[in-house]
Design an enzyme around this catalytic site. Structure first.
Site, PDB file in Angstrom:
ATOM      1  N   GLN A 130      -9.372   1.291  -0.245  1.00 39.74           N
ATOM      2  CA  GLN A 130      -9.836   2.066   0.931  1.00 39.74           C
ATOM      3  C   GLN A 130     -10.208   3.382   0.788  1.00 39.74           C
ATOM      4  O   GLN A 130      -9.629   3.844  -0.348  1.00 39.74           O
ATOM      5  CB  GLN A 130      -8.720   1.756   2.100  1.00 39.74           C
ATOM      6  CG  GLN A 130      -8.262   0.442   2.371  1.00 39.74           C
ATOM      7  CD  GLN A 130      -7.094   0.347   3.383  1.00 39.74           C
ATOM      8  OE1 GLN A 130      -6.053   0.805   3.477  1.00 39.74           O
ATOM      9  NE2 GLN A 130      -7.420  -0.584   4.589  1.00 39.74           N
ATOM     10  N   GLU A 149       0.869  -1.272   0.093  1.00 29.82           N
ATOM     11  CA  GLU A 149       0.117   0.002  -0.105  1.00 29.82           C
ATOM     12  C   GLU A 149       0.839   1.369  -0.258  1.00 29.82           C
ATOM     13  O   GLU A 149       1.484   1.402   0.867  1.00 29.82           O
ATOM     14  CB  GLU A 149      -0.896   0.136   1.271  1.00 29.82           C
ATOM     15  CG  GLU A 149      -1.681   1.229   1.098  1.00 29.82           C
ATOM     16  CD  GLU A 149      -2.599   1.335   2.492  1.00 29.82           C
ATOM     17  OE1 GLU A 149      -2.306   1.084   3.356  1.00 29.82           O
ATOM     18  OE2 GLU A 149      -3.571   1.975   2.426  1.00 29.82           O
ATOM     19  N   ASP A 162      -5.407   2.688  -1.506  1.00 27.90           N
ATOM     20  CA  ASP A 162      -6.034   3.624  -0.678  1.00 27.90           C
ATOM     21  C   ASP A 162      -6.290   4.983  -1.226  1.00 27.90           C
ATOM     22  O   ASP A 162      -5.163   5.479  -1.645  1.00 27.90           O
ATOM     23  CB  ASP A 162      -5.416   3.641   0.676  1.00 27.90           C
ATOM     24  CG  ASP A 162      -6.273   4.514   1.700  1.00 27.90           C
ATOM     25  OD1 ASP A 162      -6.022   3.951   2.848  1.00 27.90           O
ATOM     26  OD2 ASP A 162      -6.754   5.441   1.233  1.00 27.90           O
ATOM     27  N   GLU A 177     -11.699   3.137   5.944  1.00 26.74           N
ATOM     28  CA  GLU A 177     -10.785   3.364   6.541  1.00 26.74           C
ATOM     29  C   GLU A 177     -10.847   4.710   7.369  1.00 26.74           C
ATOM     30  O   GLU A 177      -9.739   5.595   6.758  1.00 26.74           O
ATOM     31  CB  GLU A 177      -9.216   2.751   6.006  1.00 26.74           C
ATOM     32  CG  GLU A 177      -8.235   2.612   7.219  1.00 26.74           C
ATOM     33  CD  GLU A 177      -6.912   2.268   6.677  1.00 26.74           C
ATOM     34  OE1 GLU A 177      -6.740   2.673   5.302  1.00 26.74           O
ATOM     35  OE2 GLU A 177      -6.182   1.619   7.301  1.00 26.74           O
TER      36      GLU A 177
HETATM   37  O1  LIG Z   1      -2.880   3.726   7.163  1.00 26.25           O
HETATM   38  C1  LIG Z   1      -3.388   3.062   6.221  1.00 26.25           C
HETATM   39  O2  LIG Z   1      -3.856   3.664   5.237  1.00 26.25           O
HETATM   40  C2  LIG Z   1      -3.026   1.572   6.133  1.00 26.25           C
HETATM   41  O3  LIG Z   1      -4.328   1.021   5.408  1.00 26.25           O
HETATM   42  C3  LIG Z   1      -2.513   1.000   7.497  1.00 26.25           C
HETATM   43  O4  LIG Z   1      -2.787  -0.254   7.092  1.00 26.25           O
HETATM   44  C4  LIG Z   1      -2.124   1.452   8.545  1.00 26.25           C
HETATM   45  O5  LIG Z   1      -1.253   2.327   8.148  1.00 26.25           O
HETATM   46 MG   LIG Z   2      -4.981   2.329   4.064  1.00 22.48          MG
END
Ligand SMILES: O=C(O)[C@H](O)C(=O)CO
Ligand SMILES: [Mg+2]
Length: 262
Positions: free
Chosen positions: A206, A143, A178, A246
């Site tokens: 996300q 990510e 994300d 999230e």
């Molecule tokens: O912060 C995020 O967007 C990530 O998905 C995570 O897993 C935690 O840092």
């Molecule tokens: Mg994330």
């Protein structure tokens, strides 16, 4: 509308963690994700999932010393044994929770080190993780994260993540896209969804409002438009994944879910 998963590390702060499964189910969620399951017995978590009719769609591999500021160790030379033990622990949880994907956090570029110097370690660790995960039918996700939220984080951009996938060269390694981070770092989010989703290399989305990381209808991003783009491109390419919610609720979690009821 896409399928949404409740991120139980951020949603429902009104409840103790183990009570958040029932709270999410009451609000109509069919899937959950969260950061780390490791302080809980896997069987207890599996029971919460089963009792509330929920799928576990994502969680994170062990991040190193989270309280000490570490955000993953995949890019850190000399931590390979710890990394491998962490992935093996994550896979034991994934097996019990029937979770098909694990987010492997990259880690921070140490002061005085160059990101490029860490790339071989990162690629070797992710290749190893993907190989062992494949035997269990689990995908490993990487990510890009913005450096306002996590200064010095190793991976920040979507194009870099997809380049790294080419080096990792594992069919079960994918990008966790994300859209909050994508907007903060790069913008042009809709076109990046159109560019990357059809490749088959996006394993999970996300969302959160930008810049405050509250509900998706609080901030500068037109998420209804992006949800339509995800629906359109998913229909064209057969993508059947999940979109993780999230975000930090601005108020009561359940009342803040109005954005989902379109
Ligand atoms: O912060 C995020 O967007 C990530 O998905 C995570 O897993 C935690 O840092
Ligand atoms: Mg994330």
């Amino acid at each position: 509308m896409p399928r949404f998963a409740a991120n139980l590390s951020m949603l429902y702060p009104e409840h103790a963690f183990l009570d958040r499964f029932a709270a999410a189910a009451r609000d109509g969620f069919k899937a959950v994700e969260y950061l780390f399951p490791y302080e809980h017995d896997a069987k207890e978590l599996a029971a919460r999932l089963r009792d509330n009719g929920l799928e576990q769609v994502l969680f994170n591999g062990p991040p190193g010393d989270w309280a000490g500021g570490e955000r993953g160790i995949a890019c850190l030379p000399g931590r390979e044994d710890e990394f491998r033990a962490g992935i093996e622990q994550a896979l034991r949880y994934a097996d019990v929770l029937r979770c098909p994907r694990i987010h492997v956090m990259a880690g921070l570029v140490p002061e005085g080190r160059d990101r490029a110097d860490l790339r071989p370690t990162y690629v070797a660790n992710l290749r190893w993780a993907a190989k062992v995960a494949a035997s269990l039918g689990v995908n490993v996700l990487i990510e890009p994260i913005n450096t306002r939220d996590i200064p010095r984080f190793f991976l920040n951009r979507q194009d870099h993540a997809h380049e790294l996938l080419g080096e990792i060269a594992a069919l079960n390694a994918q990008v966790q896209m994300d859209l909050y981070h994508c907007q903060v770092v790069e913008g042009d989010v809709a076109m990046k969804i159109r560019q990357y989703l059809p490749t088959g290399h996006v394993g999970h989305f996300q969302i959160a409002g930008v810049p405050q990381r509250h509900e998706p209808d609080v901030g500068e991003v037109n998420y209804p438009y992006l949800f339509d783009v995800i629906d359109e491109v998913s229909a064209q390419c057969g993508w059947e994944g999940w979109v993780g919610c999230e975000y930090r609720p601005a108020g009561a979690t359940s009342e803040g879910l109005r954005w989902m009821k379109r």
